[in-house]
Design a protein around this motif. Structure first.
Motif, PDB file in Angstrom:
ATOM      1  N   LYS A   1       0.855  -1.188   0.000  1.00 20.57           N
ATOM      2  CA  LYS A   1       0.000   0.000   0.000  1.00 20.57           C
ATOM      3  C   LYS A   1       0.890   1.237   0.000  1.00 20.57           C
ATOM      4  N   GLU A   2       0.503   2.224  -0.788  1.00 21.17           N
ATOM      5  CA  GLU A   2       1.265   3.471  -0.853  1.00 21.17           C
ATOM      6  C   GLU A   2       0.310   4.654  -0.809  1.00 21.17           C
ATOM      7  N   THR A   3       0.620   5.636   0.025  1.00 21.35           N
ATOM      8  CA  THR A   3      -0.147   6.877   0.058  1.00 21.35           C
ATOM      9  C   THR A   3       0.359   7.756  -1.070  1.00 21.35           C
ATOM     10  N   THR A   4      -0.491   8.027  -2.039  1.00 26.75           N
ATOM     11  CA  THR A   4      -0.090   8.808  -3.208  1.00 26.75           C
ATOM     12  C   THR A   4      -0.506  10.273  -3.090  1.00 26.75           C
ATOM     13  N   GLU A   5      -1.417  10.561  -2.156  1.00 22.27           N
ATOM     14  CA  GLU A   5      -1.873  11.938  -1.973  1.00 22.27           C
ATOM     15  C   GLU A   5      -2.200  12.167  -0.499  1.00 22.27           C
ATOM     16  N   TYR A   6      -1.707  13.298   0.031  1.00 25.04           N
ATOM     17  CA  TYR A   6      -2.038  13.661   1.418  1.00 25.04           C
ATOM     18  C   TYR A   6      -2.083  15.179   1.479  1.00 25.04           C
ATOM     19  N   THR A   7      -3.269  15.725   1.726  1.00 24.36           N
ATOM     20  CA  THR A   7      -3.433  17.176   1.763  1.00 24.36           C
ATOM     21  C   THR A   7      -4.063  17.601   3.081  1.00 24.36           C
ATOM     22  N   VAL A   8      -3.719  18.810   3.505  1.00 21.97           N
ATOM     23  CA  VAL A   8      -4.289  19.436   4.699  1.00 21.97           C
ATOM     24  C   VAL A   8      -4.855  20.784   4.275  1.00 21.97           C
ATOM     25  N   ASN A   9      -6.166  20.934   4.430  1.00 26.26           N
ATOM     26  CA  ASN A   9      -6.865  22.140   3.963  1.00 26.26           C
ATOM     27  C   ASN A   9      -6.554  22.439   2.490  1.00 26.26           C
ATOM     28  N   GLY A  10      -6.436  21.363   1.699  1.00 29.41           N
ATOM     29  CA  GLY A  10      -6.210  21.507   0.272  1.00 29.41           C
ATOM     30  C   GLY A  10      -4.763  21.689  -0.134  1.00 29.41           C
TER      31      GLY A  10
ATOM     32  N   ASN B   1       3.940  -2.812   3.691  1.00 30.04           N
ATOM     33  CA  ASN B   1       4.091  -4.159   3.146  1.00 30.04           C
ATOM     34  C   ASN B   1       3.158  -5.084   3.921  1.00 30.04           C
ATOM     35  N   TYR B   2       2.270  -5.783   3.213  1.00 28.57           N
ATOM     36  CA  TYR B   2       1.337  -6.685   3.882  1.00 28.57           C
ATOM     37  C   TYR B   2       1.980  -8.048   4.111  1.00 28.57           C
ATOM     38  N   GLN B   3       1.777  -8.575   5.314  1.00 30.53           N
ATOM     39  CA  GLN B   3       2.361  -9.854   5.718  1.00 30.53           C
ATOM     40  C   GLN B   3       1.260 -10.779   6.238  1.00 30.53           C
ATOM     41  N   ASP B   4       1.526 -12.095   6.178  1.00 28.45           N
ATOM     42  CA  ASP B   4       0.576 -13.062   6.722  1.00 28.45           C
ATOM     43  C   ASP B   4       0.521 -13.004   8.245  1.00 28.45           C
ATOM     44  N   LYS B   5       1.633 -12.579   8.874  1.00 27.51           N
ATOM     45  CA  LYS B   5       1.658 -12.383  10.312  1.00 27.51           C
ATOM     46  C   LYS B   5       2.720 -11.351  10.643  1.00 27.51           C
ATOM     47  N   ILE B   6       2.572 -10.704  11.794  1.00 24.50           N
ATOM     48  CA  ILE B   6       3.580  -9.759  12.273  1.00 24.50           C
ATOM     49  C   ILE B   6       4.040 -10.212  13.652  1.00 24.50           C
ATOM     50  N   ASN B   7       5.322  -9.981  13.935  1.00 27.98           N
ATOM     51  CA  ASN B   7       5.894 -10.392  15.220  1.00 27.98           C
ATOM     52  C   ASN B   7       6.949  -9.371  15.648  1.00 27.98           C
ATOM     53  N   VAL B   8       7.813  -9.759  16.577  1.00 23.47           N
ATOM     54  CA  VAL B   8       8.804  -8.832  17.127  1.00 23.47           C
ATOM     55  C   VAL B   8       9.836  -8.419  16.082  1.00 23.47           C
TER      56      VAL B   8
ATOM     57  N   PHE C   1      10.817  -0.206  16.290  1.00 23.73           N
ATOM     58  CA  PHE C   1      10.130   0.240  15.079  1.00 23.73           C
ATOM     59  C   PHE C   1      10.887   1.386  14.412  1.00 23.73           C
ATOM     60  N   ASP C   2      11.080   1.285  13.091  1.00 23.51           N
ATOM     61  CA  ASP C   2      11.832   2.274  12.332  1.00 23.51           C
ATOM     62  C   ASP C   2      10.894   3.002  11.373  1.00 23.51           C
ATOM     63  N   SER C   3      10.629   4.272  11.669  1.00 25.37           N
ATOM     64  CA  SER C   3       9.683   5.038  10.852  1.00 25.37           C
ATOM     65  C   SER C   3      10.251   5.433   9.495  1.00 25.37           C
ATOM     66  N   THR C   4      11.550   5.200   9.283  1.00 30.04           N
ATOM     67  CA  THR C   4      12.157   5.521   7.981  1.00 30.04           C
ATOM     68  C   THR C   4      12.018   4.375   6.988  1.00 30.04           C
ATOM     69  N   LYS C   5      11.404   3.268   7.417  1.00 24.81           N
ATOM     70  CA  LYS C   5      11.204   2.108   6.555  1.00 24.81           C
ATOM     71  C   LYS C   5       9.713   1.815   6.420  1.00 24.81           C
ATOM     72  N   PRO C   6       9.310   1.099   5.358  1.00 21.17           N
ATOM     73  CA  PRO C   6       7.892   0.746   5.211  1.00 21.17           C
ATOM     74  C   PRO C   6       7.381  -0.048   6.410  1.00 21.17           C
ATOM     75  N   MET C   7       6.128   0.162   6.740  1.00 21.52           N
ATOM     76  CA  MET C   7       5.501  -0.536   7.861  1.00 21.52           C
ATOM     77  C   MET C   7       5.011  -1.909   7.426  1.00 21.52           C
ATOM     78  N   ASP C   8       5.129  -2.890   8.311  1.00 19.69           N
ATOM     79  CA  ASP C   8       4.552  -4.215   8.092  1.00 19.69           C
ATOM     80  C   ASP C   8       3.182  -4.271   8.744  1.00 19.69           C
ATOM     81  N   GLU C   9       2.168  -4.693   7.985  1.00 19.13           N
ATOM     82  CA  GLU C   9       0.818  -4.849   8.519  1.00 19.13           C
ATOM     83  C   GLU C   9       0.259  -6.190   8.056  1.00 19.13           C
ATOM     84  N   LEU C  10      -0.783  -6.644   8.764  1.00 12.51           N
ATOM     85  CA  LEU C  10      -1.421  -7.902   8.391  1.00 12.51           C
ATOM     86  C   LEU C  10      -2.120  -7.780   7.043  1.00 12.51           C
ATOM     87  N   SER C  11      -2.078  -8.852   6.288  1.00  8.89           N
ATOM     88  CA  SER C  11      -2.687  -8.876   4.958  1.00  8.89           C
ATOM     89  C   SER C  11      -4.182  -8.597   5.030  1.00  8.89           C
TER      90      SER C  11
END
Length: 302
Positions: free
Chosen positions: A232-241, A256-263, A274-284
């Motif tokens: 998943k990628e956020t392609t647009e993000y606006t605040v008050n236009g 990045n979607y994963q079948d499971k997430i762990n430590v 958790f490293d905010s400079t890298k893509p987040m792992d989330e459940l599929s």
């Protein structure tokens, strides 16, 4: 059940081919448009951390809550099909289709006043999804015989999506945490790319001769498959236009979607590093595309 229907159709077509001796080999081409209605509604996946729920608050109290269900099987499709008849009864087709689903609300909250509940703000938002896709549709066709210009037929096949995505648009009136201004209008657009998948289709149709080589045709088609998210990628993000995408971290923009997430996953809920400079792992996540449609078009036979 779907596998049984497919096998039954395949066996019927195979038996017909074996028993048919009167050859009538020919090519044909079809161009048509379809409208589909959804046939099976399931609960939508979590959207941006928000469960698939529709909530209404009045005076800081929850007065209504319901699950948001649906299918992206409702929408419009255009397609081109090349077909080949082995004989009077049996043929094969390869369709190339473009599908555009109708918008579906996936999650929303309505409140007359922004407030804090459980340490989190409750505010107005609505997330709406739409799927667009190109697919290939190989199928076996059983022609049932021509009578007074009409030639009914049945077909069974598979759907192979080759390109497409789910676009989720979220509009919110979000609190700022300061008195002036107290709220801002936020819009985000997320694009979900799918993993490879395979679907099933079956159809009952008829053609009607308009001339020597031209026919009109109509088909009633059932199609069903499930889309499994890959990224998943956020392609647009606006605040008050105003464009504010640069204010988002890589973890907020990319998933990045994963079948499971762990430590070991890059997710703040399971990994203290958790490293905010890298893509987040989330459940599929999964969404269904199940629909019953009517296709109308023209057929040209060589």
């Amino acid at each position: 059940m779907k596998k049984n229907l497919f096998l039954l159709g395949f066996m019927a077509c195979s038996m017909t081919m074996m028993g048919q001796t009167d050859q009538n080999e020919s090519w044909y081409f079809k161009l048509g448009g379809s409208f589909f209605t959804q046939t099976a509604a399931t609960e939508f996946p979590t959207v941006g951390g928000n469960a698939a729920l529709s909530k209404v608050y009045v005076g800081g109290k929850l007065i209504s809550e319901e699950s948001v269900t649906g299918s992206f099987g409702e929408g419009f499709r255009t397609g081109f099909t090349a077909g080949y008849r082995f004989n009077q009864r049996l043929g094969v087709e390869m369709g190339v289709n473009y599908y555009n689903s109708t918008d579906k609300t996936m999650a929303q909250t309505m409140t007359d006043n922004i407030f804090i509940s459980g340490g989190k703000p409750v505010f107005n938002f609505k997330s709406v999804g739409q799927i667009t896709a190109f697919d290939l549709a190989p199928a076996l066709v059983l022609f049932l015989g021509e009578h007074k210009g009409f030639e009914p037929y049945t077909k069974v096949g598979v759907l192979v999506p080759i390109h497409g995505d789910l676009v989720i648009t979220t509009d919110a009136i979000a609190p700022t945490g300061v008195p002036n201004p107290a709220t801002v209008a936020v819009r985000s657009v997320d694009k979900v790319k799918p993993n490879p998948t395979l679907g099933f289709m079956s159809a009952l149709g008829t053609s009607y001769k308009l001339g020597k080589n031209i026919s009109a045709f109509a088909e009633l088609e059932y199609r069903n498959f499930t889309v499994h998210g890959k990224t998943k990628e956020t392609t647009e993000y606006t605040v008050n236009g105003n464009d504010a995408l640069a204010t988002r971290t890589q973890a907020q923009i990319h998933t990045n979607y994963q079948d499971k997430i762990n430590v070991n996953s890059n997710n703040a809920s399971t990994n203290a590093s958790f490293d905010s400079t890298k893509p987040m792992d989330e459940l599929s996540s999964y969404v269904g595309i199940s629909g019953l449609g009517l296709t109308l078009g023209l057929k040209y036979s060589l």
